[in-house]
Scaffold this active site. Structure first.
Site, short mmCIF file in Angstrom:
data_model
loop_
_atom_site.label_atom_id
_atom_site.label_comp_id
_atom_site.label_asym_id
_atom_site.label_seq_id
_atom_site.Cartn_x
_atom_site.Cartn_y
_atom_site.Cartn_z
CG HIS A 1 -2.00 -1.01 1.18
ND1 HIS A 1 -2.42 -1.73 2.28
CD2 HIS A 1 -2.77 -1.43 0.13
CE1 HIS A 1 -3.40 -2.55 1.92
NE2 HIS A 1 -3.61 -2.38 0.63
CD GLU B 1 -0.35 0.74 4.45
OE1 GLU B 1 0.35 -0.29 4.44
OE2 GLU B 1 -1.60 0.72 4.40
NE ARG C 1 -6.39 0.20 0.90
CZ ARG C 1 -6.10 -0.46 2.04
NH1 ARG C 1 -5.36 0.10 2.96
NH2 ARG C 1 -6.56 -1.69 2.23
CG HIS D 1 0.00 -3.75 5.38
ND1 HIS D 1 -0.72 -3.37 4.28
CD2 HIS D 1 0.25 -5.06 5.22
CE1 HIS D 1 -0.91 -4.41 3.50
NE2 HIS D 1 -0.34 -5.46 4.05
CD GLU E 1 -1.96 -2.59 9.27
OE1 GLU E 1 -1.47 -1.46 9.13
OE2 GLU E 1 -2.71 -3.13 8.43
#
Lengths: 286, 419
Positions: B179, B182, B237, B306, B380
């Site tokens: 993405h 990020e 994204r 991510h 994440e």
């Protein structure tokens, strides 16, 4: 300890004050009837506890509401940790969450250890926005200090060159120029109102970027601030631009008007969403 | 010409610590042999301290000479007295040097080695691709660059292979930047790459891993999206693929994998940020990895990175049901998170995608797990929303450092638990 305050009045959808009173009655009614299918209709059992996501959702809603209601850009809070909570859901899939959580200052200074503890009750009306919030927090910042900081921020804002056309805050590298920090904090305060209003049982928001400060004059000494904020909705990952207009003066109630672009219409929205509110100066007569 | 100036003059400057303020470079045009001789006479006058860049040769050939400030008057009078034509090529040597020095420094801001690369800032696609080439050039025995395909807009998809030999050893896959917005993930990927080469042979843990396993690292997994975040929209994204019949661009590359594709947890609308694409693997960026992993056949761990939220996740995302290896994955996640938190106290939550974050179908680690790659995890990284995607650059290195500890835990576990 701040006195408990009911949610402020606002035009638009009716305030859920009445349903809040009716809820215990509703639950009693549900429990009295034949057990409906599925686990969701009953109270969660103590050993499993409510889904962890639900408690955090409630904490976020409570915090947005708290920040808006406090009306102080130098005393903004963010979630530190959820400590405990329980939830009840009724046949209409309306959800009441009681929880205790800790917060820290949004712009915490070096070495500042304060973790303000809050307790809240949040009522989600299934997929509908504007959760009803009742929140009480231990004071994080001494009142005089907070007033001084607010006033300092106010003076900094007035001194800034205007307009700040084409400026993105923060920039692509996540940097906010120290001179623009007050702009960000005031924008965050206004956005808190918007984010609270838009929060539902399933949707939650963060402020991603200020993409433009359109027009900004000071009028009668108050700061009249018109800006566009990009909100990030987490479960859909959408970026939602909102035009926000706020009027603020230290110690006075904050007024917010907004207009968000809904890129993907959720269940019931028509395409744009508007709202406005004035924070109360004193206990309203509920 | 300019380069000659730099070389000769700088050498002088370095050796003799001279400065060249007021020095001029003259280009002399000699019309006949007599004039050539006259200029040769000048050459013999040592006290003038003339520096001939292009010495007297024959009529028609220009003569270039650097004249120190104190000698300028004398030289010009001499030339004029003898009717020898000249022009001033460089008015002030020092100021030209200063300008070129500036340019050279600017060029040096483009790193000349991975040791003077700035890890504490965000970089462009070009800079990251340059970094990759530098790293390979500096560590040819350990690192190689593979191209696994090309993006929708034709950008190369590069994967770094870290290997100490063997033939198709069991391997670990790591991707960052799927993405594009990020940014802390691509930045961390760059840091991880350098960390691996620094620690191999120094740190016993990573040395043990690389002595038996290979590591594949794709730093910019979505280069089209990444370029777009630099040029146009910092919060982009998806990929940049075009969908016929829609004005909207791009599909979510982490909803495009063939695991629960199209089920709840992705959108069928091309304008949505979680648009799954027209079919599984429709996005070339995804297909390239799928083909690579299948062809390799010996990947034992698959890690997708991510931001933001501070979570360590394992499958499934497309359904609530626990994976067969849930207990083991949960234990690994727990110790990885403990390692991460030990560095700066950063709190992470862990669990399956479905129960920890939200229902998401067509995600990379669900696919990898269903391929038989047991140790499939998704990170994440920082933060939890205060800065979100726009994480200040000052947090890049701390984020990479703490994440590396978690990654190492997973790498070591994979080494010690072959299957």
């Amino acid at each position: 300890m701040q006195p408990r305050r009911p949610p402020p009045p606002a035009p638009g959808p009716p305030r859920p004050a009445a349903p809040l009173l009716a809820l215990p009655l509703l639950l009693l009614a549900v429990q009295g009837a034949a057990a409906p299918a599925g686990p969701e209709a009953a109270e969660w059992r103590p050993d499993t506890g409510p889904p962890h996501g639900l408690l955090r959702q409630a904490a976020r809603a409570a915090l947005h509401f708290l920040n808006f209601r406090a009306g102080s850009p130098s005393a903004l809070r963010v979630l530190a940790a959820v400590q405990e909570g329980r939830a009840r859901i009724n046949a209409k899939k309306e959800c009441t969450v009681d929880l205790v959580f800790t917060t820290e200052r949004y712009n915490s200074e070096e070495g500042e250890e304060s973790l303000g503890k809050c307790s809240a009750r949040v009522f989600f009306r299934n997929r509908k926005p504007r959760p009803a919030v009742n929140v009480t927090c231990a004071r994080l910042m001494e009142k005089t200090k907070r007033q001084q900081e607010d006033y300092r921020l106010y003076k900094q804002m007035k001194q800034l060159r205007n307009p700040l056309d084409g400026v993105s805050i923060p920039d692509s590298h996540g940097h906010i120029d120290p001179s623009l920090r007050p702009v960000w904090e005031l924008a965050f305060l206004g956005s808190s109102y918007v984010m609270w209003e838009k929060t539902t049982r399933f949707l939650h928001y963060y402020m991603a970027q200020l993409s433009g400060v359109k027009q900004w004059e000071t009028n009668d000494g108050a700061i009249d601030f018109d800006y566009t904020v990009l909100l990030h909705e987490f479960s859909t990952q959408e970026i939602i631009p909102c035009r926000i207009h706020l009027v603020w003066s230290p110690g006075k109630p904050l007024t917010v008007k907004y207009h968000c672009q809904e890129l993907l219409a959720p269940e019931d929205a028509s395409g744009t969403e508007e709202g406005s509110a004035v924070a109360p100066t004193e206990l309203s007569n509920f | 010409m300019q380069r000659l100036l730099i070389l000769s003059v700088l050498l002088g400057a370095v050796l003799g610590k001279e400065d060249f303020v007021g020095h001029q470079v003259l280009r002399i045009s000699v019309a006949d042999e007599a004039q050539v001789q006259k200029v040769k006479e000048l050459e013999d006058l040592e006290h003038l301290q003339l520096d001939f860049w292009r010495g007297p040769a024959q009529p028609g050939s220009p003569i270039d000479v650097r004249v120190p400030f104190p000698s300028i008057q004398a030289v010009k009078i001499f030339l004029e007295a003898h009717g020898i034509e000249y022009t001033i090529m460089i008015e002030d040597v020092q100021s030209l040097l200063d300008k070129e020095q500036e340019q050279m420094l600017a060029f040096q801001a483009r790193a000349s080695s991975t040791d003077n690369f700035n890890y504490a800032t965000y970089h462009s696609l070009e800079e990251i691709y340059d970094f990759i080439d530098l790293l390979v050039a500096e560590n040819p025995k350990l690192v190689s660059k593979l191209q696994i395909g090309s993006s929708y807009e034709g950008r190369p998809l590069y994967v770094l292979k870290f290997s100490t030999g063997g033939k198709n050893r069991p391997a670990i896959w790591i991707d960052t930047g799927i993405h594009s917005r990020e940014w802390v993930t691509q930045a961390s990927g760059v840091w991880f790459a350098k960390k691996i080469v620094q620690d191999y042979g120094q740190d016993p843990a990573i040395t043990a891993v690389l002595d038996s396993l290979d590591i594949f690292l794709e730093i910019v997994t979505n280069p089209d999206g990444f370029a777009y975040t630099h040029s146009t929209n910092r919060l982009w994204r998806k990929t940049r693929s075009r969908t016929s019949g829609s004005l909207c661009v791009g599909a979510d590359p982490n909803r495009n994998w063939d695991a629960g594709f199209g089920l709840a947890g992705a959108s069928s609308s091309p304008c949505s940020e979680t648009y799954h694409g027209k079919s599984a693997n429709s996005e070339v960026e995804v297909k390239s990895i799928v083909d690579f992993v299948k062809d390799h056949g010996n990947i034992k761990a698959f890690i997708s990175i991510h931001s933001y939220s501070q979570l360590l996740l394992y499958p499934y995302g497309y359904k609530k049901a626990a994976v067969a290896d849930q207990k083991e994955l949960d234990e690994v996640a727990k110790s990885a998170v403990a390692a991460l938190t030990s560095l700066y106290g950063t709190k992470f939550q862990y669990g399956s995608i479905y129960t920890t974050i939200y229902q998401a179908s067509g995600s990379s680690i669900d696919w990898a797990y269903n391929q038989g790659i047991k140790y499939s995890f998704s990170f994440e990284l920082r933060d939890t929303g205060s800065n979100g995607f726009l994480l200040p650059a000052s947090q890049i290195i701390p984020t990479a450092e703490e994440t590396w500890l978690a990654l190492q835990t997973i790498l070591e576990y994979t080494l010690n638990h072959p299957y």
